[in-house]
Design a protein around this motif. Sequence first.
Motif, PDB file in Angstrom:
ATOM      1  N   CYS A   1     -61.849  39.264 121.942  1.00 44.00           N
ATOM      2  CA  CYS A   1     -60.526  38.662 122.173  1.00 44.00           C
ATOM      3  C   CYS A   1     -60.443  37.333 121.442  1.00 44.00           C
ATOM      4  CB  CYS A   1     -60.283  38.430 123.666  1.00 44.00           C
ATOM      5  SG  CYS A   1     -60.310  39.921 124.676  1.00 44.00           S
ATOM      6  N   ARG A   2     -59.257  36.987 121.062  1.00 43.48           N
ATOM      7  CA  ARG A   2     -59.045  35.643 120.516  1.00 43.48           C
ATOM      8  C   ARG A   2     -58.061  34.912 121.417  1.00 43.48           C
ATOM      9  NH1 ARG A   2     -55.301  36.034 115.016  1.00 43.48           N
ATOM     10  NH2 ARG A   2     -53.551  37.215 115.907  1.00 43.48           N
ATOM     11  N   GLU A   3     -58.321  33.633 121.616  1.00 39.36           N
ATOM     12  CA  GLU A   3     -57.428  32.827 122.454  1.00 39.36           C
ATOM     13  C   GLU A   3     -56.155  32.538 121.684  1.00 39.36           C
ATOM     14  OE1 GLU A   3     -57.381  28.819 125.252  1.00 39.36           O
ATOM     15  OE2 GLU A   3     -59.131  29.244 123.980  1.00 39.36           O
TER      16      GLU A   3
ATOM     17  N   TYR B   1     -54.849  35.459 125.917  1.00 41.06           N
ATOM     18  CA  TYR B   1     -55.702  36.027 124.871  1.00 41.06           C
ATOM     19  C   TYR B   1     -55.084  37.305 124.327  1.00 41.06           C
ATOM     20  CZ  TYR B   1     -59.252  32.898 126.811  1.00 41.06           C
ATOM     21  OH  TYR B   1     -59.948  31.798 127.250  1.00 41.06           O
TER      22      TYR B   1
ATOM     23  N   ILE C   1     -58.573  42.098 120.410  1.00 44.83           N
ATOM     24  CA  ILE C   1     -58.554  42.524 119.008  1.00 44.83           C
ATOM     25  C   ILE C   1     -59.103  43.927 118.846  1.00 44.83           C
ATOM     26  CG2 ILE C   1     -59.358  41.951 116.684  1.00 44.83           C
ATOM     27  CD1 ILE C   1     -57.314  40.003 117.874  1.00 44.83           C
TER      28      ILE C   1
ATOM     29  N   GLN D   1     -62.623  36.253 111.400  1.00 47.63           N
ATOM     30  CA  GLN D   1     -61.236  35.762 111.534  1.00 47.63           C
ATOM     31  C   GLN D   1     -60.948  35.337 112.984  1.00 47.63           C
ATOM     32  OE1 GLN D   1     -58.221  38.366 109.870  1.00 47.63           O
ATOM     33  NE2 GLN D   1     -59.526  38.861 108.115  1.00 47.63           N
ATOM     34  N   VAL D   2     -61.518  36.085 113.933  1.00 51.15           N
ATOM     35  CA  VAL D   2     -61.334  35.711 115.337  1.00 51.15           C
ATOM     36  C   VAL D   2     -61.990  34.370 115.611  1.00 51.15           C
ATOM     37  CG1 VAL D   2     -61.891  36.321 117.717  1.00 51.15           C
ATOM     38  CG2 VAL D   2     -61.120  38.091 116.134  1.00 51.15           C
ATOM     39  N   HIS D   3     -63.234  34.202 115.104  1.00 49.97           N
ATOM     40  CA  HIS D   3     -63.928  32.930 115.291  1.00 49.97           C
ATOM     41  C   HIS D   3     -63.151  31.786 114.647  1.00 49.97           C
ATOM     42  CE1 HIS D   3     -67.114  34.865 117.275  1.00 49.97           C
ATOM     43  NE2 HIS D   3     -67.794  35.334 116.199  1.00 49.97           N
ATOM     44  N   ASP D   4     -62.622  32.031 113.428  1.00 43.97           N
ATOM     45  CA  ASP D   4     -61.865  30.990 112.735  1.00 43.97           C
ATOM     46  C   ASP D   4     -60.615  30.597 113.534  1.00 43.97           C
ATOM     47  OD1 ASP D   4     -63.704  31.046 110.729  1.00 43.97           O
ATOM     48  OD2 ASP D   4     -62.518  32.306 109.365  1.00 43.97           O
ATOM     49  N   PHE D   5     -59.931  31.598 114.080  1.00 46.43           N
ATOM     50  CA  PHE D   5     -58.712  31.287 114.848  1.00 46.43           C
ATOM     51  C   PHE D   5     -59.061  30.505 116.109  1.00 46.43           C
ATOM     52  CE2 PHE D   5     -55.128  31.949 117.644  1.00 46.43           C
ATOM     53  CZ  PHE D   5     -54.037  31.867 116.779  1.00 46.43           C
ATOM     54  N   ASN D   6     -60.146  30.894 116.763  1.00 46.36           N
ATOM     55  CA  ASN D   6     -60.560  30.165 117.963  1.00 46.36           C
ATOM     56  C   ASN D   6     -60.930  28.722 117.630  1.00 46.36           C
ATOM     57  OD1 ASN D   6     -60.129  32.355 119.610  1.00 46.36           O
ATOM     58  ND2 ASN D   6     -62.251  33.087 119.501  1.00 46.36           N
TER      59      ASN D   6
END
Length: 744
Positions: free
Chosen positions: A646-648, A664, A667, A680-685
């Motif tokens: 999941c991304r926040e 959240y 994804i 990309q999820v880590h970058d968005f978080n």
Amino acid sequence: MPVSTAKSLLFKRLNSLTTKRVVRIVLSLSILLIFLLQASSTLQLTLLDALERFAYDVKLNSTAPHTLDDRIVIVDLDEKSLQQHGQWPWKRTLLAKMVNKLIDEHQVKSVSFDMVFAEPDTSDGLAVLSDLASYIPPAMHKKWQTQLNFDEQFRNAIKDRHIILGYVFNQSSDKTINRLTDANTRLSPSMRDKLQLVSPKGFTANLPDFEQVSALSGFFDNPIVDKDGVYRRVPLVQEYQGGVYPSLALGTVLVNQGYPKLSLDIKQEQDYASVEGVYLGQTHIATGALSDVYVPYRGGQESYPYVSATDVILSEKPIPLLKDKIILIGTTAPGLLDLRSTPLQKNYPGVEVHANLIAGILDGTTLYRPSYSLAIEFLSLLIIGLIIIFSPVLASPFKHLSLLSCLAIVHTVGNLYLWHNQLVINLISPLALIFTLLAFQTSWGFFVESRAKRHLAKLFSQYIPKELVNRMAEAPESYELNGESREMTVLFTDIRGFTHISEDLEPKELSKLMNEYLTPMTEIIHKHNGTIDKYMGDAIMAFWGAPLPDDRHRHNAIHAAEEMLEALERLNKRFESRNWPKLEIGIGINTGMMDVGNMGSEYRMAYTVLGDAVNLGSRLEGLTKSYGIYTIIGEDTQRQLSGIVCREIDRVKVKGKDRPVSIYEPIGYEDLLSPSEIQQVHDFNEMILKYRAQDWQGCLQIIQQLVKQSGPKVIYKVYLDRIRTYQKQSPGINWDGVFIHTTK
């Protein structure tokens, strides 16, 4: 019956039931409107008016003291007197003799005549004496003239004594007979136009010689007799050409209280003016707008002592009953036509009506209908009506009936309380409204809604998982109206732009489209052990964790959401071949403590969930469009997920909630995502962390990098717009990073 057909049928019947409830409310409001129009005198309901009069008569009869009041004595021109002294009208010498005896021998306080002396007494022989004038010596002629002038003898009898004469106003003719004495209270032309006083056109007054020497005179006509001909209320004054003239009863009180100043109590606000009462010096008599009061009848006929007129005339010694009493001279003889219909008796002497009114004024017991009575009745009807109309939505039939009984009791007790405080307020209208609405709602429920509910009960089992049906069949005693609280997950999904879609399709086509959409979505929810709570038009509400315990209720809800989105892609391909619009949905999922159980009434049970966590799930579904994503889950759902990335998305306050929550986007499954997708999820978080630290430049760099990798998206534009706004105007050092949504 096929499942899809049954669901379509229930969907239609749910809409039909809602429509029927709306129709019921509209018809109930129409009934209320009729009663409100009647209360405002815009509409006349003859039966309701008759019932109000009947209720007034019942209250009067039940509260009248039925005692004898000997302060007022009626000298009666009865059959006995007519037989002794001849038919009416009597010679004025006889009336003069009666007045002299009452005043001089019996020492009464005052004498009031419930009759008018508008014409001279022609039985006195003066005309014959005039013809013989040339044959009679002047001294003898003068002596005989004095003896034969009966009117002069009557004038001398009433002169300078507490004698009150009666006269009659005419409401339909401007003909005047004789003249009225000058009114001691007058109104300006502008005030006359504002007030609602009775304003007669003409009158029949006493001979001027009598008017000039009497203590006072008062009208004894009643221009406001009710439609059924019953004397319930009378005006205390009438206005004629600007003058304010008292009634015979009020005039009698004025004389007996030493001639206090008569004036009106007028309430005036800008262009509005209304009579609130009458002042006799410092004594206030509350009245209605017409200066009217309700006659406080003491009881039936002979609530006051009667003395035959001939007994007074022929009396040789004082009658003890008469001393220091207020005397009313009237008649009970049927031939003289002074019998009235009253709430206590059909043939009631008119003179005794005046006696009751005099006693009421003296005792301060006259009843009146205040100028604000319309507002009281209007508001009572409105409040009672709205409570009755909308209470079935919130209460069980028993509670609804109990509420109606309480309303009727409270209104009746309140009305009687006002009655004992001399206020006359309609009793029947609110009670009739309660009965009418109850009868209508009962009939409507029996003939219309009960049939629809029976059909819904037959089809209900097709809208919940088979596990629940089987469990209820095995142990039905476990499924009562009692609920329980447990941690569960709820899902809301809604079609975006459904209003526009429904406008572009014919009703039959729209029905087919909804059937083909709801069927696979429901099957997916059931497949993942979810329970359909309800269909709300194009929306679906479902939950996990009940009735069967589900340790993976979070995961199952997200699995169902993922599969629903995949199924929608397949549906859209079929819809495209039929030239149907492409559907897009938003899904909101939230976890928390919820109340779950069979809730409803004896007519329909619903296995449903309630609570703040449920409401938040609905709000999350509404946010999906704002962020341009399909699924949003709450922080309590995300917290214990495993195997799902999941991304926040944001930290927000939704409408109706004060506590901020993190939201959240799921994804995908961790083992199915590529390294670039996970990155990309880590970058968005990381961008979210910089955003809350107000590192606007760092945020922009990450967003620009994400746009290059995956293309422009709504969520990137949301944050770009916020960052540009905050760069121009900082949110402040105490900013907590929470965004407040003001819409659902």
